[in-house]
Design a protein around this motif. Structure first.
Motif, PDB file in Angstrom:
ATOM      1  N   THR A 111      15.560  13.090 -24.938  1.00 16.36           N
ATOM      2  CA  THR A 111      16.739  12.307 -24.584  1.00 16.36           C
ATOM      3  C   THR A 111      16.736  10.981 -25.336  1.00 16.36           C
ATOM      4  O   THR A 111      17.768  10.530 -25.845  1.00 16.36           O
ATOM      5  N   LYS A 112      15.566  10.367 -25.422  1.00 18.96           N
ATOM      6  CA  LYS A 112      15.449   9.099 -26.147  1.00 18.96           C
ATOM      7  C   LYS A 112      15.712   9.303 -27.643  1.00 18.96           C
ATOM      8  O   LYS A 112      16.390   8.490 -28.282  1.00 18.96           O
ATOM      9  N   VAL A 113      15.175  10.388 -28.207  1.00 19.14           N
ATOM     10  CA  VAL A 113      15.361  10.658 -29.639  1.00 19.14           C
ATOM     11  C   VAL A 113      16.830  10.900 -29.955  1.00 19.14           C
ATOM     12  O   VAL A 113      17.320  10.496 -31.016  1.00 19.14           O
ATOM     13  N   MET A 114      17.540  11.538 -29.048  1.00 22.34           N
ATOM     14  CA  MET A 114      18.970  11.808 -29.286  1.00 22.34           C
ATOM     15  C   MET A 114      19.796  10.533 -29.305  1.00 22.34           C
ATOM     16  O   MET A 114      20.873  10.504 -29.899  1.00 22.34           O
ATOM     17  N   GLY A 115      19.307   9.477 -28.707  1.00 14.77           N
ATOM     18  CA  GLY A 115      20.044   8.218 -28.675  1.00 14.77           C
ATOM     19  C   GLY A 115      19.671   7.248 -29.781  1.00 14.77           C
ATOM     20  O   GLY A 115      20.204   6.147 -29.852  1.00 14.77           O
ATOM     21  N   ILE A 116      18.759   7.651 -30.660  1.00 13.73           N
ATOM     22  CA  ILE A 116      18.326   6.759 -31.744  1.00 13.73           C
ATOM     23  C   ILE A 116      19.405   6.698 -32.821  1.00 13.73           C
ATOM     24  O   ILE A 116      20.091   7.682 -33.100  1.00 13.73           O
ATOM     25  N   SER A 117      19.522   5.555 -33.451  1.00 13.16           N
ATOM     26  CA  SER A 117      20.553   5.355 -34.473  1.00 13.16           C
ATOM     27  C   SER A 117      20.274   6.194 -35.720  1.00 13.16           C
ATOM     28  O   SER A 117      19.139   6.603 -35.985  1.00 13.16           O
ATOM     29  N   LEU A 118      21.300   6.433 -36.497  1.00 14.88           N
ATOM     30  CA  LEU A 118      21.196   7.226 -37.714  1.00 14.88           C
ATOM     31  C   LEU A 118      20.292   6.537 -38.736  1.00 14.88           C
ATOM     32  O   LEU A 118      19.582   7.201 -39.494  1.00 14.88           O
ATOM     33  N   ASP A 119      20.292   5.220 -38.752  1.00  8.64           N
ATOM     34  CA  ASP A 119      19.439   4.460 -39.666  1.00  8.64           C
ATOM     35  C   ASP A 119      17.960   4.782 -39.424  1.00  8.64           C
ATOM     36  O   ASP A 119      17.182   4.902 -40.366  1.00  8.64           O
ATOM     37  N   HIS A 120      17.580   4.916 -38.184  1.00  5.51           N
ATOM     38  CA  HIS A 120      16.188   5.241 -37.837  1.00  5.51           C
ATOM     39  C   HIS A 120      15.803   6.628 -38.366  1.00  5.51           C
ATOM     40  O   HIS A 120      14.702   6.836 -38.859  1.00  5.51           O
ATOM     41  N   TYR A 121      16.739   7.576 -38.271  1.00  2.00           N
ATOM     42  CA  TYR A 121      16.476   8.923 -38.806  1.00  2.00           C
ATOM     43  C   TYR A 121      16.309   8.888 -40.316  1.00  2.00           C
ATOM     44  O   TYR A 121      15.480   9.606 -40.876  1.00  2.00           O
ATOM     45  N   GLN A 122      17.081   8.072 -40.980  1.00  2.00           N
ATOM     46  CA  GLN A 122      16.996   7.992 -42.438  1.00  2.00           C
ATOM     47  C   GLN A 122      15.694   7.336 -42.889  1.00  2.00           C
ATOM     48  O   GLN A 122      15.124   7.711 -43.909  1.00  2.00           O
TER      49      GLN A 122
END
Length: 161
Positions: A111-122
């Motif tokens: 649930t926490k990972v799904m709310g992380i910003s796209l910048d963090h994924y990049q």
């Protein structure tokens, strides 16, 4: 393990208070039941030597040595059965607690990972985040058994001696 990890794991564990209490009860019984064997051995010795027979403050006057031996044998059999049942129950309940603990922790992480910003994924990559989200809760699997249950069980054993 840092204090924040401990607080996080305790907050997830506090949701399972009933199951945690049942695990503690089963582990406590598993530790305390063998401590009754010397009491029954003393009952056998007292009964065979002709002394007053007393078990946990209850006196049984006028028992023949054979009757004392029968009663103590039944008590030892009962202790063996209770010890086996408590060992099975503590193992089963601890495994169930670990499984539900990890499942809820994994759901909270996802649930926490799904709310992380796209910048963090990049920056970190989605593969690394997904691997951490799946594998980190698995590393907490034995946490409840190693830390909480064993600590309380050791305290019960020390208090019983």
């Amino acid at each position: 393990m840092t204090r924040s990890q401990l607080q996080l794991e305790w907050s997830h564990l506090s949701r399972h208070k009933l199951l945690f209490g049942m695990v503690l009860l089963a582990c406590g019984l598993w530790e305390l039941i063998p401590l009754q064997v010397p009491v029954l051995a003393g009952l056998i010795v007292d009964g065979l030597t002709g002394k007053r027979v007393s078990l946990f403050g209850f006196r049984w006057p006028g028992l023949a040595p054979l009757q004392v031996l029968e009663i103590a044998s039944l008590g030892l059999l009962g202790l063996a059965v209770a010890h086996g049942v408590s060992a099975y129950a503590s193992t089963f309940l601890e495994a169930r607690l670990n499984r539900t603990f990890v499942t809820h922790a994994r759901q909270a992480v996802l649930t926490k990972v799904m709310g992380i910003s796209l910048d963090h994924y990049q920056r970190h990559g989605s593969g690394e985040l997904l691997a951490r989200a799946l594998h980190d809760p698995d590393r907490m699997r034995g946490f409840t058994g190693r830390v909480f249950v064993r600590t309380v069980t050791n305290a019960v054993r020390d208090a019983g001696l």
